[in-house]
Structure formats: C-alpha cells, structure tokens
Enzyme design. Structure first.
Site, mmCIF file in Angstrom:
data_model
loop_
_atom_site.group_PDB
_atom_site.id
_atom_site.type_symbol
_atom_site.label_atom_id
_atom_site.label_comp_id
_atom_site.label_asym_id
_atom_site.label_seq_id
_atom_site.Cartn_x
_atom_site.Cartn_y
_atom_site.Cartn_z
ATOM 1 N N ASP A 154 -8.203 -25.673 23.814
ATOM 2 C CA ASP A 154 -7.844 -24.759 24.952
ATOM 3 C C ASP A 154 -8.400 -23.422 25.296
ATOM 4 O OD1 ASP A 154 -6.122 -26.858 24.756
ATOM 5 O OD2 ASP A 154 -4.828 -26.011 24.241
ATOM 6 N N LYS A 198 -0.358 -21.682 27.425
ATOM 7 C CA LYS A 198 -0.292 -21.950 28.668
ATOM 8 C C LYS A 198 0.277 -23.913 28.445
ATOM 9 C CE LYS A 198 -1.947 -25.675 25.316
ATOM 10 N NZ LYS A 198 -1.527 -27.257 25.237
HETATM 11 O O1 C5P Z 1 -9.712 -28.085 19.243
HETATM 12 P P1 C5P Z 1 -8.993 -26.775 18.756
HETATM 13 O O2 C5P Z 1 -8.932 -26.558 17.169
HETATM 14 O O3 C5P Z 1 -7.454 -26.967 19.477
HETATM 15 O O4 C5P Z 1 -8.099 -28.731 17.924
HETATM 16 C C1 C5P Z 1 -7.427 -28.969 16.871
HETATM 17 C C2 C5P Z 1 -7.379 -30.120 16.023
HETATM 18 O O5 C5P Z 1 -7.510 -31.136 17.100
HETATM 19 C C3 C5P Z 1 -8.830 -30.777 15.806
HETATM 20 O O6 C5P Z 1 -9.802 -29.959 14.661
HETATM 21 C C4 C5P Z 1 -8.943 -32.194 16.252
HETATM 22 O O7 C5P Z 1 -8.213 -32.425 15.171
HETATM 23 C C5 C5P Z 1 -7.593 -32.855 17.163
HETATM 24 N N1 C5P Z 1 -7.976 -32.834 18.472
HETATM 25 C C6 C5P Z 1 -8.210 -33.526 19.111
HETATM 26 N N2 C5P Z 1 -8.886 -34.204 20.563
HETATM 27 C C7 C5P Z 1 -8.833 -33.397 20.756
HETATM 28 C C8 C5P Z 1 -7.956 -31.849 21.325
HETATM 29 C C9 C5P Z 1 -8.168 -31.561 19.358
HETATM 30 O O8 C5P Z 1 -8.695 -34.137 18.080
HETATM 31 N N3 C5P Z 1 -8.640 -33.172 22.482
#
Ligand code: C5P
Length: 304
Positions: A140, A11
């Site tokens: 995502d 993406k």
């Molecule tokens: O959800 P994902 O594992 O992709 O996110 C990785 C890290 O990025 C999360 O643990 C968080 O610290 C940060 N994050 C965030 N706000 C979001 C998406 C991700 O703070 N909307």
C-alpha cells in the site's frame, strides 16, 4: 536542513477483489483506493549518532514496532541505501491511524518517511524514483505516496488515478481499538475458506467508476465491496452487526476496508456522518467512530 516533518493520509478500499495467490505468494488484486483525511505525521531529525532511533506517540503507539519491522524504519534504510549514505536520524511518528485496522497506517508512515528523508538528505529523488523504492516496502506504500483516488492492480502497487468531478465523500470509520487483524492471516484464511482457487479477477464495475467520478454519492453505496469481508466478518462478527445497522441507520452504504476490521460507512454529508458516529458508538461499545472525508492529497511535506 536538520529536521523535516511530513504528513501522510490513511486509505480506504472502496472495492477490493482478490484472486488466489500467484507464485510470489501475493494475491493479485483489483481495488479502488481513496485517501482520507486521517493523517500520520513523521518527523526526522538529523543527529550525530549513526542509525535510526524511533519514538511513537498517539493512537495505538504501544503496538508499533521500533525495529526493522516498522515500515517507516525500513523506508529510511532503503532510501539511505539508494543514496549511498549512512543514516543518523531520530524519527518521531505521531499516529492518528489505528494499527492493523485495514487503513494502511504503517504504509502511510513509510510514505511519509520516504518523502521526509528525501528532503532531509536533499536526495533529489522524483516521484517515480520514490515509487520504485516504495514497491519494496509494502503493497500500500505506493498509494500512500500518491493519495487521491485510484484503481490499484497487482499487489495494489500498480495505480491508475481517477479524477473525480464529484465533491468529497463523507465517511464514518468504525474502528475497533485493540481488535486489529493481521493482513497476512486474513489472506491465508481467505484461501482456506474458498471452495476452489479463484484464477480471474472480475472487471471493475463501470457504474462504480461513473458514480465516483460524477455522482450522485448515493450511487456509490451499492458498489462498495470487498472479498476479504467474508474473513473479517467471521473473525469479528460485531462488524457484520454494524453492517446491518448501517442500512437501518440510513447510511448510503458500508464496506470493510482492506483486511479490516474497520468498517467504512458512507454518509450523505458531514452532518449525517457525525450523527451516524454517535449512533454506532451507542450501539457498539467496542467501536471508536472517526468522521473523515476523501479523497485527500498524498504526503504534505514541510507540515508543522
Ligand atoms: O505488502 P504488505 O506487507 O502490506 O502485505 C502484508 C501481507 O499480506 C503479505 O506478506 C502477504 O502475506 C499478504 N498480501 C497478499 N496479497 C496482497 C497483499 C498482501 O497475500 N496483494
């Protein structure tokens, strides 16, 4: 069925605004996602030995974890839990999407793994049910399950599809092998450099939605934006240099995607995209340029 293969796309974030984190630690987002034609392939094979073993080949394979930190492995266990069965599978992940590049390669693997496992085990879960599992895997993963073009809210998991009338957009992705950035660290640094908390998200520019739906492509360029770019340009100043070059080289626009460091450069068509790819690779030896187009569909099951 003893084996199932599924492709899932990377993406881009064409627009991303992030507010300060809520009580769950996540940053409320307003983003526009586009799935692009850079595909991960996940193959699951039923075996006798219980558990999930993983082999990863292709782009950045050595950087991919083989344990529960791998989002695709988590996806298989979560789906198995939902179906009340013990997995006994070998997983092969064939990577095209660079790791820690802001392109959601790990989330694409998870989306592909969910679809593949649901088929392999004849779980019969529908899209809504797979989506509710995806929410627990990563921000995502929901978009990687749906593909196309969509506005994302919440952590990025609340999606509203945009139906484009416009033909595909052509991009050059300026990736930086070995120079990936941690999403978590980029968000933490965003909070640190902001002079004060950001409580409200801006409205989505109406002009962006109109340009994405109806064109012309040139009108999309000026709306490309990402709040996380400030952090990425600080950590990888070469990305800022490429942003300047994009204007000089005659691209229609450029934007850091997700938590970077990939810079997505918008071209007027496939010919200009290939031309730009050569120009950027000549100008910056750390760049590996990938020419892609989007939007593309979500996971393609049964792909060989
Ligand atoms: O959800 P994902 O594992 O992709 O996110 C990785 C890290 O990025 C999360 O643990 C968080 O610290 C940060 N994050 C965030 N706000 C979001 C998406 C991700 O703070 N909307």
């Amino acid at each position: 069925m003893s084996e199932c293969s599924v492709l899932a796309p990377a993406k881009l974030n064409l627009f991303l605004a992030a507010a300060s984190p809520g009580s769950d630690g996540f940053h409320p987002l307003l983003t526009v996602f586009q799935a692009v034609g850079l595909w991960e392939r996940v193959t699951l094979r039923q075996v006798d030995r219980p558990g999930v073993t993983v082999q990863v080949v292709g782009q950045d394979a050595s950087l991919v974890p083989l344990d529960g930190a791998n989002l695709a492995v988590r996806a298989v266990w979560i789906l198995a839990g939902r179906l009340g069965l013990m997995p006994a599978v070998e997983m092969l992940i064939e990577k095209s999407v660079p790791v820690a590049a802001g392109l959601a390669g790990g989330s694409a693997d998870a989306a592909a793994a969910l679809v593949a496992a649901n088929q392999l085990w004849q779980g019969g879960l529908n899209n809504a049910q797979l989506n509710s599992l995806a929410t627990h895997i990563g921000s995502d993963v929901n978009f990687c399950l749906s593909g196309g073009l969509a506005v994302g809210r919440g952590r990025g998991q609340l999606l509203e599809p945009i139906e484009p009338v416009l033909g595909p957009l052509h991009w050059v992705l300026l990736t930086r092998p070995g120079l990936g950035l941690s999403t978590k660290k980029v968000f933490v640094e965003l909070d640190r450099i902001r002079p004060e908390p950001v409580l409200d998200l801006p409205p989505l520019p109406v002009g962006l939605l109109e340009a994405l739906r109806f064109g012309p492509v040139a009108k999309v360029g000026p709306y490309l934006a990402n709040d996380l770019a400030a952090v990425v340009l600080q950590a990888r100043p070469e990305v800022g240099r490429c942003l300047e070059l994009a204007g000089q080289f005659g691209a229609l626009g450029a934007v850091v995607t997700g938590s970077g460091p990939t810079l997505a450069v918008l071209a007027s068509g496939p010919d200009q995209a290939h031309q730009l790819a050569g120009m950027f690779e000549a100008a910056d030896p750390a760049v590996k340029a990938l020419v892609v187009a989007g939007p593309v569909s979500g996971p393609l099951a049964g792909a060989q």
